[in-house]
Design a protein around this motif. Sequence first.
Motif, PDB file in Angstrom:
ATOM      1  N   ILE A   1       9.976  -2.820   0.283  1.00 22.66           N
ATOM      2  CA  ILE A   1       9.127  -1.682  -0.054  1.00 22.66           C
ATOM      3  C   ILE A   1       8.722  -1.745  -1.527  1.00 22.66           C
ATOM      4  O   ILE A   1       7.562  -1.487  -1.879  1.00 22.66           O
ATOM      5  N   LEU A   2       9.649  -2.108  -2.394  1.00 23.69           N
ATOM      6  CA  LEU A   2       9.321  -2.275  -3.812  1.00 23.69           C
ATOM      7  C   LEU A   2       8.236  -3.333  -4.012  1.00 23.69           C
ATOM      8  O   LEU A   2       7.365  -3.199  -4.867  1.00 23.69           O
ATOM      9  N   ALA A   3       8.307  -4.380  -3.208  1.00 22.92           N
ATOM     10  CA  ALA A   3       7.356  -5.483  -3.349  1.00 22.92           C
ATOM     11  C   ALA A   3       5.977  -5.148  -2.799  1.00 22.92           C
ATOM     12  O   ALA A   3       4.968  -5.612  -3.334  1.00 22.92           O
ATOM     13  N   PHE A   4       5.919  -4.323  -1.754  1.00 18.27           N
ATOM     14  CA  PHE A   4       4.658  -4.124  -1.043  1.00 18.27           C
ATOM     15  C   PHE A   4       3.981  -2.782  -1.309  1.00 18.27           C
ATOM     16  O   PHE A   4       2.785  -2.653  -1.065  1.00 18.27           O
ATOM     17  N   GLU A   5       4.723  -1.788  -1.767  1.00 20.90           N
ATOM     18  CA  GLU A   5       4.142  -0.453  -1.944  1.00 20.90           C
ATOM     19  C   GLU A   5       4.093  -0.064  -3.423  1.00 20.90           C
ATOM     20  O   GLU A   5       5.112  -0.092  -4.106  1.00 20.90           O
ATOM     21  N   ARG A   6       2.917   0.323  -3.889  1.00 19.20           N
ATOM     22  CA  ARG A   6       2.748   0.690  -5.296  1.00 19.20           C
ATOM     23  C   ARG A   6       2.296   2.132  -5.492  1.00 19.20           C
ATOM     24  O   ARG A   6       2.530   2.700  -6.558  1.00 19.20           O
ATOM     25  N   ASN A   7       1.637   2.713  -4.501  1.00 17.08           N
ATOM     26  CA  ASN A   7       0.914   3.960  -4.742  1.00 17.08           C
ATOM     27  C   ASN A   7       1.464   5.198  -4.044  1.00 17.08           C
ATOM     28  O   ASN A   7       1.154   6.311  -4.463  1.00 17.08           O
ATOM     29  N   ASP A   8       2.237   5.041  -2.986  1.00 14.79           N
ATOM     30  CA  ASP A   8       2.647   6.189  -2.181  1.00 14.79           C
ATOM     31  C   ASP A   8       4.119   6.536  -2.449  1.00 14.79           C
ATOM     32  O   ASP A   8       5.023   5.851  -1.963  1.00 14.79           O
ATOM     33  N   PRO A   9       4.385   7.601  -3.210  1.00  4.66           N
ATOM     34  CA  PRO A   9       5.785   7.971  -3.513  1.00  4.66           C
ATOM     35  C   PRO A   9       6.607   8.272  -2.271  1.00  4.66           C
ATOM     36  O   PRO A   9       7.827   8.048  -2.265  1.00  4.66           O
ATOM     37  N   SER A  10       5.975   8.780  -1.219  1.00  2.41           N
ATOM     38  CA  SER A  10       6.742   9.132  -0.017  1.00  2.41           C
ATOM     39  C   SER A  10       7.394   7.896   0.604  1.00  2.41           C
ATOM     40  O   SER A  10       8.485   7.980   1.186  1.00  2.41           O
ATOM     41  N   VAL A  11       6.737   6.756   0.481  1.00  2.00           N
ATOM     42  CA  VAL A  11       7.315   5.510   0.993  1.00  2.00           C
ATOM     43  C   VAL A  11       8.532   5.117   0.151  1.00  2.00           C
ATOM     44  O   VAL A  11       9.572   4.717   0.688  1.00  2.00           O
ATOM     45  N   ILE A  12       8.403   5.242  -1.165  1.00  2.00           N
ATOM     46  CA  ILE A  12       9.527   4.916  -2.051  1.00  2.00           C
ATOM     47  C   ILE A  12      10.700   5.850  -1.781  1.00  2.00           C
ATOM     48  O   ILE A  12      11.860   5.418  -1.787  1.00  2.00           O
ATOM     49  N   PHE A  13      10.425   7.122  -1.535  1.00  2.00           N
ATOM     50  CA  PHE A  13      11.515   8.056  -1.252  1.00  2.00           C
ATOM     51  C   PHE A  13      12.219   7.708   0.056  1.00  2.00           C
ATOM     52  O   PHE A  13      13.435   7.923   0.182  1.00  2.00           O
ATOM     53  N   ASP A  14      11.490   7.176   1.032  1.00  2.00           N
ATOM     54  CA  ASP A  14      12.152   6.667   2.237  1.00  2.00           C
ATOM     55  C   ASP A  14      13.145   5.565   1.860  1.00  2.00           C
ATOM     56  O   ASP A  14      14.291   5.550   2.328  1.00  2.00           O
ATOM     57  N   ALA A  15      12.683   4.640   1.038  1.00  2.00           N
ATOM     58  CA  ALA A  15      13.550   3.528   0.624  1.00  2.00           C
ATOM     59  C   ALA A  15      14.741   4.023  -0.188  1.00  2.00           C
ATOM     60  O   ALA A  15      15.837   3.450  -0.105  1.00  2.00           O
ATOM     61  N   ILE A  16      14.552   5.074  -0.962  1.00  2.00           N
ATOM     62  CA  ILE A  16      15.671   5.655  -1.719  1.00  2.00           C
ATOM     63  C   ILE A  16      16.738   6.193  -0.760  1.00  2.00           C
ATOM     64  O   ILE A  16      17.941   6.021  -0.986  1.00  2.00           O
ATOM     65  N   ARG A  17      16.282   6.831   0.326  1.00  2.00           N
ATOM     66  CA  ARG A  17      17.251   7.309   1.334  1.00  2.00           C
ATOM     67  C   ARG A  17      18.020   6.145   1.937  1.00  2.00           C
ATOM     68  O   ARG A  17      19.240   6.210   2.108  1.00  2.00           O
ATOM     69  N   TRP A  18      17.300   5.078   2.259  1.00  2.00           N
ATOM     70  CA  TRP A  18      17.972   3.900   2.819  1.00  2.00           C
ATOM     71  C   TRP A  18      18.994   3.356   1.828  1.00  2.00           C
ATOM     72  O   TRP A  18      20.115   3.001   2.205  1.00  2.00           O
ATOM     73  N   GLN A  19      18.590   3.313   0.551  1.00  2.00           N
ATOM     74  CA  GLN A  19      19.469   2.715  -0.450  1.00  2.00           C
ATOM     75  C   GLN A  19      20.681   3.595  -0.724  1.00  2.00           C
ATOM     76  O   GLN A  19      21.755   3.087  -1.049  1.00  2.00           O
ATOM     77  N   LYS A  20      20.518   4.893  -0.582  1.00  2.00           N
ATOM     78  CA  LYS A  20      21.682   5.783  -0.723  1.00  2.00           C
ATOM     79  C   LYS A  20      22.715   5.476   0.347  1.00  2.00           C
ATOM     80  O   LYS A  20      23.927   5.432   0.069  1.00  2.00           O
ATOM     81  N   LYS A  21      22.247   5.237   1.569  1.00  2.00           N
ATOM     82  CA  LYS A  21      23.188   4.876   2.632  1.00  2.00           C
ATOM     83  C   LYS A  21      23.819   3.520   2.338  1.00  2.00           C
ATOM     84  O   LYS A  21      25.027   3.328   2.569  1.00  2.00           O
ATOM     85  N   THR A  22      23.031   2.585   1.821  1.00  2.00           N
ATOM     86  CA  THR A  22      23.553   1.275   1.432  1.00  2.00           C
ATOM     87  C   THR A  22      24.711   1.439   0.459  1.00  2.00           C
ATOM     88  O   THR A  22      25.779   0.825   0.621  1.00  2.00           O
ATOM     89  N   ILE A  23      24.518   2.268  -0.557  1.00  2.00           N
ATOM     90  CA  ILE A  23      25.540   2.466  -1.590  1.00  2.00           C
ATOM     91  C   ILE A  23      26.727   3.243  -1.037  1.00  2.00           C
ATOM     92  O   ILE A  23      27.877   2.991  -1.413  1.00  2.00           O
ATOM     93  N   ASP A  24      26.482   4.175  -0.128  1.00  2.00           N
ATOM     94  CA  ASP A  24      27.599   4.875   0.519  1.00  2.00           C
ATOM     95  C   ASP A  24      28.492   3.884   1.273  1.00  2.00           C
ATOM     96  O   ASP A  24      29.723   4.022   1.288  1.00  2.00           O
ATOM     97  N   LEU A  25      27.860   2.891   1.894  1.00  2.00           N
ATOM     98  CA  LEU A  25      28.615   1.889   2.649  1.00  2.00           C
ATOM     99  C   LEU A  25      29.313   0.894   1.731  1.00  2.00           C
ATOM    100  O   LEU A  25      30.451   0.486   1.995  1.00  2.00           O
ATOM    101  N   LYS A  26      28.627   0.482   0.654  1.00  2.00           N
ATOM    102  CA  LYS A  26      29.138  -0.554  -0.241  1.00  2.00           C
ATOM    103  C   LYS A  26      28.871  -0.136  -1.686  1.00  2.00           C
ATOM    104  O   LYS A  26      27.928  -0.599  -2.336  1.00  2.00           O
ATOM    105  N   PRO A  27      29.710   0.755  -2.225  1.00  2.00           N
ATOM    106  CA  PRO A  27      29.419   1.330  -3.546  1.00  2.00           C
ATOM    107  C   PRO A  27      29.625   0.384  -4.735  1.00  2.00           C
ATOM    108  O   PRO A  27      29.141   0.672  -5.832  1.00  2.00           O
ATOM    109  N   ASP A  28      30.306  -0.717  -4.538  1.00  2.00           N
ATOM    110  CA  ASP A  28      30.681  -1.571  -5.663  1.00  2.00           C
ATOM    111  C   ASP A  28      29.883  -2.866  -5.758  1.00  2.00           C
ATOM    112  O   ASP A  28      30.311  -3.826  -6.403  1.00  2.00           O
TER     113      ASP A  28
END
Length: 239
Positions: A158-185
């Motif tokens: 998403i970082l590589a392909f999306e530049r203009n739509d914040p809602s797409v980035i916020f989706d990816a932020i949600r995904w990444q929060k789960k990533t960090i919840d699973l593997k915080p270190d």
Amino acid sequence: MARTNSKMVDSLYSSLPLPVRKKINNRIIQRTFRESLDKRNFSLAQNVGYFAYTTWTSNYLRASNSQGYYPLEYKRLMKDSLSYVRMARNYYEQSFYKVDPDSLSRMDFAQDRKINFSGNQLVLDSAQNAEFKSLVGKGRKYYQDDLANNLNYGAKQILAFERNDPSVIFDAIRWQKKTIDLKPDVPAFRYTMALLLYRVGFYAQAEEEQQRAVKLSKSNKLYQEKMKAVLKQMQSRRL
């Protein structure tokens, strides 16, 4: 021969050991997907996805993931940003963000033991459930790692392909929060989150995440220097 004696070919194929059939299927998938790229044929990539879907028999989650992967990868490799982002949002949301590691483990357990699924429902009897509970903890790290790696990869795309739509980035932020919840270190996961936060203008939060990436990467001096350099760019708003 394959066309004129399809029943014979099917019979011969079904008699092969499972590892051999998997190898044949994977070879068909890889070659046909390369062909779809060479011919710029999206329909062929979709057909590859459907063929991959059929190889998973009753494991509907694995089947669905496989079906969606090849059309999505086609769009990524063709650099079709609009289509890729639209498809990626749905794919990573449904295939990984909304999936619990233990649920996927449970489906794999059932498939390995040839337990029948009822439609898209999996019900284990008491003995099967007891066996699964005795095993699930041993494999949990594998499923957590796999889920985290896939979500992190999706967020990076998403970082590589999306530049203009914040809602797409916020989706990816949600995904990444789960990533960090699973593997915080994992410093690379913190780094991805920092880039996402920076992209939407959450500079203070981005710097905090990047500082965590720096601290967590102390065992790898070369990578840590890269993380420090990115942090300086964030602090000076030059990223």
